[in-house]
Design an enzyme around this catalytic site. Structure first.
Site, short mmCIF file in Angstrom:
data_model
loop_
_atom_site.label_atom_id
_atom_site.label_comp_id
_atom_site.label_asym_id
_atom_site.label_seq_id
_atom_site.Cartn_x
_atom_site.Cartn_y
_atom_site.Cartn_z
N LYS A 170 0.74 -1.10 0.25
CA LYS A 170 -0.06 -0.11 -0.13
C LYS A 170 1.12 1.27 0.07
CE LYS A 170 -1.69 3.22 1.99
NZ LYS A 170 -1.29 4.53 1.62
N PRO A 204 -5.69 5.64 6.45
CA PRO A 204 -6.84 5.09 7.41
C PRO A 204 -7.76 4.08 6.76
CG PRO A 204 -6.48 7.43 7.51
CD PRO A 204 -5.80 7.11 6.18
N GLU A 245 10.11 1.51 10.05
CA GLU A 245 11.17 2.52 9.99
C GLU A 245 10.47 3.73 10.25
OE1 GLU A 245 14.15 1.96 9.37
OE2 GLU A 245 14.29 -0.18 9.02
N CYS A 279 14.44 10.44 6.27
CA CYS A 279 14.25 10.27 7.70
C CYS A 279 15.54 10.27 8.34
CB CYS A 279 13.59 8.96 7.83
SG CYS A 279 14.11 7.45 6.85
N GLU A 369 11.15 15.85 14.66
CA GLU A 369 11.36 15.90 13.03
C GLU A 369 10.60 16.76 12.25
OE1 GLU A 369 10.26 12.15 10.85
OE2 GLU A 369 12.30 12.05 10.35
P1 NAD Z 1 2.29 8.78 7.50
O1 NAD Z 1 3.16 8.06 8.69
O2 NAD Z 1 0.75 9.23 7.73
O3 NAD Z 1 2.27 7.79 6.15
C1 NAD Z 1 3.07 6.82 5.60
C2 NAD Z 1 2.37 5.66 5.10
O4 NAD Z 1 1.07 5.16 6.16
C3 NAD Z 1 1.48 6.10 3.99
O5 NAD Z 1 1.37 5.13 3.03
C4 NAD Z 1 -0.05 6.27 4.67
O6 NAD Z 1 -1.04 6.11 3.51
C5 NAD Z 1 -0.09 5.15 5.75
N1 NAD Z 1 -1.01 5.37 6.82
C6 NAD Z 1 -1.58 6.63 7.37
N2 NAD Z 1 -2.50 6.26 8.14
C7 NAD Z 1 -2.35 5.08 8.35
C8 NAD Z 1 -3.36 4.23 9.19
N3 NAD Z 1 -4.00 4.35 10.23
N4 NAD Z 1 -2.90 2.73 9.16
C9 NAD Z 1 -2.40 2.39 8.16
N5 NAD Z 1 -1.55 3.21 7.29
C10 NAD Z 1 -1.57 4.43 7.36
O7 NAD Z 1 3.38 9.75 7.03
P2 NAD Z 1 2.88 11.44 6.08
O8 NAD Z 1 1.46 11.90 6.73
O9 NAD Z 1 3.00 11.10 4.78
O10 NAD Z 1 3.90 12.27 6.99
C11 NAD Z 1 4.12 13.01 8.04
C12 NAD Z 1 5.42 12.89 8.93
O11 NAD Z 1 5.96 11.58 8.88
C13 NAD Z 1 6.32 13.67 8.02
O12 NAD Z 1 6.42 15.10 8.31
C14 NAD Z 1 7.88 13.02 8.48
O13 NAD Z 1 7.96 13.63 9.79
C15 NAD Z 1 7.30 11.45 8.98
N6 NAD Z 1 7.84 10.61 7.93
C16 NAD Z 1 8.76 10.05 8.03
C17 NAD Z 1 9.28 8.91 6.76
C18 NAD Z 1 10.35 8.27 7.19
O14 NAD Z 1 10.97 7.58 6.36
N7 NAD Z 1 10.81 7.67 8.48
C19 NAD Z 1 8.67 9.08 5.86
C20 NAD Z 1 7.60 9.84 5.56
C21 NAD Z 1 7.07 10.72 6.72
#
Ligand code: NAD
Length: 462
Positions: A170, A204, A245, A279, A369
Site C-alpha cells: 500500500k 486510514p 522505520e 528520515c 522531525e
Molecule cells: P504517514 O505515516 O501518515 O504515512 C506513511 C504511510 O502510512 C502512508 O502510506 C499512509 O497512507 C499510511 N497510513 C497513514 N495512516 C495509516 C493508518 N491509520 N493505518 C495504516 N496506514 C496508514 O506519514 P505522512 O503523513 O505522509 O508524513 C508525516 C510525517 O511523517 C512527515 O512529516 C515526517 O516527519 C514523517 N515521515 C517519516 C518518513 C520516514 O521515512 N521515516 C517518511 C515519511 C514521513
C-alpha cells in the site's frame, strides 16, 4: 491528466471495488497529473487472499529461481530507469537529476543486492544435532511513505521475495504512480501471479485494513512515528510480526579536529537533499563553541546556494507543517541565518533552505522531525556535552561524526545511540543494515540483516 485504473492483484490489473479516486498532484506547479483508485477493505482482502494463495508455491521455489526472478526485476528497472526518474519527479517534485541518481538508481542497486543474496544466503544451517531451516515469514503487508517512494517499496519487496514471502504493498497517497510502474516491472520480470500485489488507497482506509487483516503475518511500515505506533498496537493485538522505520533527528557531530569547512558543507548538503524529506537527514549540526561562529557563517553561505536548486516539499500540508516549525524556531528564540518561513515562490510547495543558529537542545526544532530543508546548529562545550546532546532525543536513526583522526571519530560514534553513523563523510551503503535505535523503529532493512526480517527459523533435531 490521466485516470489510472485498477489494482495489481493476482498477476493482473483488476477493477477497484469502489468508485473513489485519489488525485496525484505535481508539487512544482500544483497541477493534478492523474488519479488512482482509492482502495477499500474489499480490495485489500482480495489482495491478501491472492498473496496467501501464491505463498506455498513461491515459498517452495528454489532460492536460485527466486534470485533469477529478482535479477530479471532489476534488469527491467534498469531498462525503465528514465521513466522511473520522470515519474518520481512528476509526483514528488524532486529535480530530475536527483531522481535519476537516487530515486531510480538506489532501488536498482537494492533489487540487485537481493538477487545476489537470494542466490548465496544459507537458508539452512547446522548446529549440534540440529538442522535449522530459515523459512519465509509468510504474507507481508508493506505500507510505505512518499519521500523515497520507489526505494521504500523495493527495500521491502526485494528481501520479502528473496525470502520466499509474498506481499501486498500500500504505497503513499502522494506517490502512487511510481508504485504502479513498479507493479508493471514485476509483471514484466515474470514474477508469478499473486507473489506481489498493489493496492493504492488512503492510509486510514486501505492501510488500516491491510495492517488489521488476519491473513497478514508481518507488517512492515515506513513513515511517521504516530502511525507506526498505531500499527504496532494493531500488530500486538494479533501477535503478528512488525517492522517499523520511523522518524529521525540525527546529529552531525563535528569534533574540533575535523576539517570544519568540509564537515559543514557536506552537512548542509545532506539536509537540503530531497528538500529535507529524508528520515536519516543530519538535521542537528553540533559544533564546538570555539568554532561555532565560523561554522554558522559557512552553513549560511552553503544554504544560500541551494535556493534555486532544491525542489518543493511533497504537498501543501507538508509545506504548512515545515513553515510552522520555522515559525516556532523563531518564537522559541533561535536565530535565523538563512531562509525563513515565507514561501520563496508563488506557485508550488517550496520552502526556503533554512538554517537556525543559537539552537538549544530543549527547543522544538532540536527535538522534533521537521521533514523539510531546515538545519539547526547547536553549540557544545566538550565531547561529553556533544554526546549528551547527540543522544538527547527520542530518536536514533542515523548520524555523522567528523574528526581529524578516523579512530577518534569511531570512538565517538561507538557511544552514539543510533543505527548508522557516517565517519568523515562515509558513503551510503545499500548492503549495510538501516534502522533505528529508540523510537526510530524496530528491525532493520537492507542487506543480509534486512533479509533476516522476512525469515523465521525451524529447528529439526537428529
Ligand atoms: P504517514 O505515516 O501518515 O504515512 C506513511 C504511510 O502510512 C502512508 O502510506 C499512509 O497512507 C499510511 N497510513 C497513514 N495512516 C495509516 C493508518 N491509520 N493505518 C495504516 N496506514 C496508514 O506519514 P505522512 O503523513 O505522509 O508524513 C508525516 C510525517 O511523517 C512527515 O512529516 C515526517 O516527519 C514523517 N515521515 C517519516 C518518513 C520516514 O521515512 N521515516 C517518511 C515519511 C514521513
Amino acid at each position: 491528466m490521466k485516470a489510472y485504473d485498477g489494482m495489481y492483484i493476482g498477476g493482473a490489473w483488476r477493477p477497484a471495488a469502489g468508485q473513489d479516486v485519489i488525485e496525484v498532484v505535481n508539487p512544482v506547479d500544483e497541477q493534478v497529473i492523474g488519479t488512482v483508485p482509492a482502495g477499500t477493505a474489499q480490495d485489500v482482502d482480495t489482495a491478501v487472499r491472492a498473496a496467501r494463495a501464491a505463498l506455498p508455491e513461491w515459498a517452495a521455489t528454489p532460492p536460485a529461481e527466486r534470485a533469477a526472478r529478482l535479477a530479471a526485476l532489476r534488469d527491467v528497472l534498469v531498462a525503465r530507469a528514465d521513466e522511473i526518474a520522470e515519474t518520481v519527479t512528476a509526483e514528488l517534485g524532486s529535480p530530475l537529476k536527483f531522481s535519476q541518481a537516487v530515486h531510480a538508481a538506489v532501488p536498482i542497486a537494492v533489487a540487485g543486492s537481493y538477487a545476489e543474496l537470494a542466490a548465496t544466503y544459507a537458508f539452512e544451517e547446522k548446529t549440534g544435532n540440529s538442522v535449522v531451516h530459515h523459512e519465509p515469514v509468510g504474507v507481508v503487508a508493506a505500507i510505505t511513505p512518499w519521500n523515497y517512494p520507489l526505494h521504500q517499496i523495493v527495500a521491502k519487496v526485494a528481501p520479502a521475495l528473496a525470502a520466499g514471502c509474498t506481499i501486498v504493498v500500500k504505497p503513499a497517497e502522494d506517490t502512487p504512480l511510481v508504485a504502479r510502474l513498479f507493479a508493471d516491472a514485476v509483471h514484466e520480470a515474470g514474477i508469478p501471479a499473486g507473489v506481489f500485489n498493489l493496492v493504492t488507497g488512503l492510509g486510514p482506509v486501505a492501510g488500516q485494513a491491510l495492517a488489521e487483516h488476519p491473513g497478514v503475518d508481518l507488517v512492515s511500515f515506513t513513515g511517521s512515528t504516530v502511525v507506526g505506533r498505531h500499527i504496532a498496537a494493531i500488530a500486538a493485538g494479533q501477535v503478528k510480526k512488525v517492522a517499523l522505520e520511523l522518524g529521525g533527528k540525527s546529529a552531525n557531530v563535528i569534533l574540533p579536529t575535523a576539517d570544519l569547512a568540509k564537515a559543514v558543507n557536506v552537512g548542509v548538503a545532506n539536509v537540503m537533499s530531497n528538500s529535507g524529506q529524508t528520515c536519516s537527514a543530519w538535521t542537528r549540526m553540533l559544533v564546538h563553541r570555539d568554532q561555532y561562529d565560523e561554522a554558522v557563517g559557512l552553513a549560511a553561505g552553503a544554504a544560500a546556494k541551494y535556493g534555486e536548486r532544491i525542489g518543493p516539499v511533497v504537498n501543501a500540508k507538508q509545506q504548512a507543517r515545515v513553515r510552522g516549525y520555522i515559525e516556532k524556531g523563531v518564537a522559541e528564540g533561535a536565530r535565523l541565518v538563512a531562509g525563513g518561513p515565507e514561501a520563496p515562490r508563488e506557485k508550488g510547495y517550496f520552502v526556503s533552505p533554512t538554517v537556525f543558529a543559537d539552537v538549544t537542545p530543549d527547543m522544538t526544532i532540536a527535538q522534533e522531525e521537521i521533514f523539510g530543508p531546515v538545519l539547526s546548529i547547536l553549540r557544545y562545550d566538550d565531547e561529553e556535552d556533544a554526546l549528551r546532546i547527540a543522544n538527547g532525543t527520542v530518536y536514533g536513526l542515523a548520524g555523522a561524526v567528523w574528526a581529524g583522526d578516523e579512530a577518534e571519530a569511531v570512538a565517538f560514534a561507538r557511544r552514539m545511540e543510533t543505527g548508522q553513523v557516517d565517519i568523515n563523510g562515509g558513503r551510503f551503503n545499500p548492503l549495510a543494515p538501516f534502522g533505528g535505535y529508540k523510537q526510530s523503529g524496530v528491525g532493520r532493512e537492507l542487506g543480509v540483516h534486512g533479509l533476516a526480517e522476512y525469515l523465521q527459523t525451524k529447528s529439526l533435531q537428529f
